[in-house]
Scaffold this motif. Structure first.
Motif, PDB file in Angstrom:
ATOM      1  N   THR A  21       0.843  -1.193   0.000  1.00 11.72           N
ATOM      2  CA  THR A  21       0.000   0.000   0.000  1.00 11.72           C
ATOM      3  C   THR A  21       0.881   1.246   0.000  1.00 11.72           C
ATOM      4  N   ARG A  25      -2.929   2.763   7.381  1.00  9.86           N
ATOM      5  CA  ARG A  25      -4.315   2.349   7.628  1.00  9.86           C
ATOM      6  C   ARG A  25      -5.202   3.528   7.997  1.00  9.86           C
ATOM      7  N   ARG A  28      -6.000   5.613   4.865  1.00 13.61           N
ATOM      8  CA  ARG A  28      -6.931   4.881   3.991  1.00 13.61           C
ATOM      9  C   ARG A  28      -8.335   4.913   4.566  1.00 13.61           C
ATOM     10  N   ALA A  29      -8.460   4.733   5.892  1.00 10.98           N
ATOM     11  CA  ALA A  29      -9.773   4.772   6.536  1.00 10.98           C
ATOM     12  C   ALA A  29     -10.386   6.170   6.423  1.00 10.98           C
ATOM     13  N   ARG A  30      -9.564   7.190   6.603  1.00 14.80           N
ATOM     14  CA  ARG A  30     -10.059   8.564   6.490  1.00 14.80           C
ATOM     15  C   ARG A  30     -10.554   8.840   5.077  1.00 14.80           C
ATOM     16  N   ALA A  31      -9.819   8.394   4.062  1.00 18.53           N
ATOM     17  CA  ALA A  31     -10.227   8.597   2.674  1.00 18.53           C
ATOM     18  C   ALA A  31     -11.535   7.856   2.389  1.00 18.53           C
ATOM     19  N   ARG A  32     -11.664   6.646   2.920  1.00 21.20           N
ATOM     20  CA  ARG A  32     -12.883   5.861   2.743  1.00 21.20           C
ATOM     21  C   ARG A  32     -14.074   6.598   3.383  1.00 21.20           C
ATOM     22  N   TRP A  33     -13.865   7.150   4.574  1.00 17.73           N
ATOM     23  CA  TRP A  33     -14.915   7.883   5.269  1.00 17.73           C
ATOM     24  C   TRP A  33     -15.336   9.103   4.450  1.00 17.73           C
ATOM     25  N   HIS A  34     -14.364   9.829   3.908  1.00 19.91           N
ATOM     26  CA  HIS A  34     -14.672  11.017   3.105  1.00 19.91           C
ATOM     27  C   HIS A  34     -15.443  10.642   1.845  1.00 19.91           C
ATOM     28  N   ARG A  35     -15.063   9.543   1.196  1.00 17.28           N
ATOM     29  CA  ARG A  35     -15.787   9.107  -0.006  1.00 17.28           C
ATOM     30  C   ARG A  35     -17.234   8.767   0.331  1.00 17.28           C
ATOM     31  N   ARG A  36     -17.432   8.040   1.429  1.00 14.66           N
ATOM     32  CA  ARG A  36     -18.796   7.666   1.818  1.00 14.66           C
ATOM     33  C   ARG A  36     -19.611   8.888   2.207  1.00 14.66           C
TER      34      ARG A  36
END
Length: 43
Positions: A21, A25, A28-36
């Motif tokens: 990667t 982690r 990546r989790a922060r980016a996932r949260w922002h996308r959602r």
């Protein structure tokens, strides 16, 4: 000066990354949260 890490890779935030990667982690989790959140706000 950066220290040599076992992976030789660091996230832009400075944390160590998991093998295979480019970000840690947490980032990546922060980016996932922002996308959602952006998807949910757009509805």
């Amino acid at each position: 000066m950066r220290a040599i890490t076992p992976h030789g890779r660091r996230c832009p935030c400075g944390a160590l990354t998991d093998p295979g990667t480019d970000r840690c982690r947490k980032c990546r989790a922060r980016a996932r949260w922002h996308r959602r959140k952006a998807h949910h706000d757009g509805l």
